[in-house]
Design a protein around this motif. Structure first.
Motif, mmCIF file in Angstrom:
data_model
loop_
_atom_site.group_PDB
_atom_site.id
_atom_site.type_symbol
_atom_site.label_atom_id
_atom_site.label_comp_id
_atom_site.label_asym_id
_atom_site.label_seq_id
_atom_site.Cartn_x
_atom_site.Cartn_y
_atom_site.Cartn_z
ATOM 1 N N UNK A 29 1.013 -1.492 -0.255
ATOM 2 C CA UNK A 29 0.428 0.342 0.196
ATOM 3 C C UNK A 29 1.260 0.732 -0.093
ATOM 4 N N UNK A 30 2.090 1.374 1.170
ATOM 5 C CA UNK A 30 3.063 2.595 0.472
ATOM 6 C C UNK A 30 3.917 2.867 -0.660
ATOM 7 N N UNK A 31 4.378 1.275 -0.643
ATOM 8 C CA UNK A 31 5.474 1.822 -2.068
ATOM 9 C C UNK A 31 4.917 1.474 -3.012
ATOM 10 N N UNK A 32 4.780 2.089 -4.310
ATOM 11 C CA UNK A 32 4.507 1.363 -5.409
ATOM 12 C C UNK A 32 5.036 0.775 -6.356
ATOM 13 N N UNK A 33 6.903 0.349 -6.466
ATOM 14 C CA UNK A 33 7.316 -0.344 -7.034
ATOM 15 C C UNK A 33 7.273 -1.943 -6.093
ATOM 16 N N UNK A 34 5.923 -2.606 -7.014
ATOM 17 C CA UNK A 34 6.114 -4.074 -6.935
ATOM 18 C C UNK A 34 6.919 -4.708 -6.740
ATOM 19 N N UNK A 35 8.112 -4.621 -7.953
ATOM 20 C CA UNK A 35 9.098 -5.637 -8.084
ATOM 21 C C UNK A 35 10.090 -4.930 -7.239
ATOM 22 N N UNK A 36 10.830 -4.438 -6.559
ATOM 23 C CA UNK A 36 11.285 -4.209 -5.649
ATOM 24 C C UNK A 36 10.542 -4.861 -4.556
ATOM 25 N N UNK A 37 9.479 -4.642 -3.522
ATOM 26 C CA UNK A 37 9.264 -5.561 -2.875
ATOM 27 C C UNK A 37 9.373 -6.551 -2.498
ATOM 28 N N UNK A 38 8.976 -7.424 -4.140
ATOM 29 C CA UNK A 38 9.360 -8.886 -4.152
ATOM 30 C C UNK A 38 10.835 -9.120 -4.223
ATOM 31 N N UNK A 39 11.407 -8.124 -4.888
ATOM 32 C CA UNK A 39 13.002 -8.531 -4.692
ATOM 33 C C UNK A 39 13.645 -8.730 -3.350
ATOM 34 N N UNK A 40 12.877 -7.003 -3.010
ATOM 35 C CA UNK A 40 13.271 -7.176 -1.067
ATOM 36 C C UNK A 40 12.918 -8.744 -0.461
ATOM 37 N N UNK A 41 11.574 -9.502 -0.280
ATOM 38 C CA UNK A 41 11.306 -10.085 -0.091
ATOM 39 C C UNK A 41 11.619 -11.595 -0.312
ATOM 40 N N UNK A 42 12.307 -11.868 -0.912
ATOM 41 C CA UNK A 42 13.447 -12.278 -2.048
ATOM 42 C C UNK A 42 14.107 -12.963 -1.211
ATOM 43 N N UNK A 43 15.665 -11.220 -0.890
ATOM 44 C CA UNK A 43 16.406 -11.896 -0.829
ATOM 45 C C UNK A 43 16.563 -11.941 0.574
ATOM 46 N N UNK A 44 15.831 -11.129 1.421
ATOM 47 C CA UNK A 44 15.382 -10.832 2.642
ATOM 48 C C UNK A 44 15.417 -12.301 3.265
ATOM 49 N N UNK A 45 14.130 -13.421 2.295
ATOM 50 C CA UNK A 45 14.041 -14.213 3.006
ATOM 51 C C UNK A 45 14.624 -15.746 2.412
ATOM 52 N N UNK A 46 15.776 -15.580 1.820
ATOM 53 C CA UNK A 46 16.825 -16.974 1.339
ATOM 54 C C UNK A 46 17.571 -16.079 2.253
ATOM 55 N N UNK A 47 18.227 -15.475 3.077
ATOM 56 C CA UNK A 47 19.259 -15.118 3.508
ATOM 57 C C UNK A 47 18.841 -15.576 5.430
ATOM 58 N N UNK A 48 17.333 -15.039 5.211
ATOM 59 C CA UNK A 48 17.052 -15.639 6.315
ATOM 60 C C UNK A 48 16.780 -17.274 6.791
ATOM 61 N N UNK A 49 16.218 -17.461 6.055
ATOM 62 C CA UNK A 49 15.727 -19.217 6.147
ATOM 63 C C UNK A 49 16.811 -20.245 5.918
ATOM 64 N N UNK A 50 17.768 -19.212 5.033
ATOM 65 C CA UNK A 50 19.505 -20.444 4.882
ATOM 66 C C UNK A 50 20.362 -20.427 6.683
ATOM 67 N N UNK A 51 20.009 -19.040 7.336
ATOM 68 C CA UNK A 51 20.523 -19.505 8.513
ATOM 69 C C UNK A 51 19.962 -20.204 9.630
ATOM 70 N N UNK A 52 18.198 -19.944 8.900
ATOM 71 C CA UNK A 52 17.800 -20.585 10.528
ATOM 72 C C UNK A 52 17.997 -22.557 9.681
ATOM 73 N N UNK A 53 18.110 -22.051 8.352
ATOM 74 C CA UNK A 53 18.020 -23.213 8.030
ATOM 75 C C UNK A 53 19.525 -24.478 8.464
ATOM 76 N N UNK A 54 20.504 -23.379 8.076
ATOM 77 C CA UNK A 54 21.919 -23.882 9.285
ATOM 78 C C UNK A 54 21.329 -23.794 9.984
ATOM 79 N N UNK A 55 20.851 -23.850 11.341
ATOM 80 C CA UNK A 55 21.453 -23.495 12.672
ATOM 81 C C UNK A 55 19.948 -25.002 13.152
ATOM 82 N N UNK A 56 19.260 -25.165 11.472
ATOM 83 C CA UNK A 56 18.313 -26.740 11.732
ATOM 84 C C UNK A 56 19.602 -27.915 11.754
ATOM 85 N N UNK A 57 20.308 -27.692 10.786
ATOM 86 C CA UNK A 57 20.700 -28.894 10.154
ATOM 87 C C UNK A 57 21.892 -28.801 11.610
ATOM 88 N N UNK A 58 22.352 -27.374 11.803
ATOM 89 C CA UNK A 58 23.755 -27.991 12.451
ATOM 90 C C UNK A 58 23.421 -28.025 14.284
#
Length: 184
Positions: A29-58
């Motif tokens: 609703x705040x931002x009109x640049x939808x592709x920037x929002x999607x790209x940021x969610x993709x990158x944030x999720x990849x980093x966050x979930x990589x760390x989480x998955x690594x911790x789970x396996x460790x």
């Protein structure tokens, strides 16, 4: 393939009505640049979930396999109960908005995902499947499946979803994962 499909499906369902999905709605609703929002969610999720998955396996690597099976199963049951509690968005932090659509989304989404149901689910899924790559890809796809329609449709459909039904269905999925973990 089980790790990918289970991770994608369970996180996509768990994300519906989650605080990060509510945050996504606010950002769309705040931002009109939808592709920037999607790209940021993709990158944030990849980093966050990589760390989480690594911790789970460790963490699972340090435990006796019999005990780890019970811990993973109990964790699935705990997540099943947790998803029955609807989320509310935390304090909407406007100071990050000056960073633009990508910057604000990346920071706010990454922070909101810390300790979130879907992040904890990623830890547990990685511990169960011992497949960091497929779990991270699956959980990231699940986040995108749940959030991209919110970005594109905005607030038009947010109030029309049967949230109680979705939360119960998600709880059932995680409970079934707990049972399956105990049986195999």
């Amino acid at each position: 393939m089980d790790a990918l499909l289970t991770s994608t499906f369970s996180v996509a369902i768990a994300e519906i009505g989650d605080k990060t999905q509510l945050l996504t709605l606010l950002l769309a609703i705040r931002f009109s640049n939808k592709s920037a929002i999607i790209s940021a969610i993709l990158l944030a999720t990849l980093i966050n979930h990589f760390i989480a998955a690594y911790m789970g396996q460790w963490a699972i690597g340090w435990l006796d396999p019999q005990w780890s099976r019970y811990i993973v199963a109990v964790s699935f049951f705990a997540i099943a109960l947790w998803v029955l509690i609807p989320d509310k968005i935390d304090d909407d932090d406007h100071r990050f908005y000056k960073l633009g659509a990508f910057g604000a989304t990346f920071i706010l989404f990454f922070i909101a995902e810390i300790g979130d149901k879907t992040q904890i689910a990623t830890v547990v899924l990685a511990a169960k499947y011992q497949s960091l790559t497929w779990v991270v890809i699956g959980t990231t796809l699940g986040m995108l499946i749940a959030n991209v329609p919110v970005i594109l449709a905005g607030h038009f459909s947010a109030n029309k979803l049967p949230m109680a039904f979705i939360h119960r269905g998600c709880a059932l999925i995680f409970a079934l994962l707990g049972v399956a973990t105990l049986m195999w």
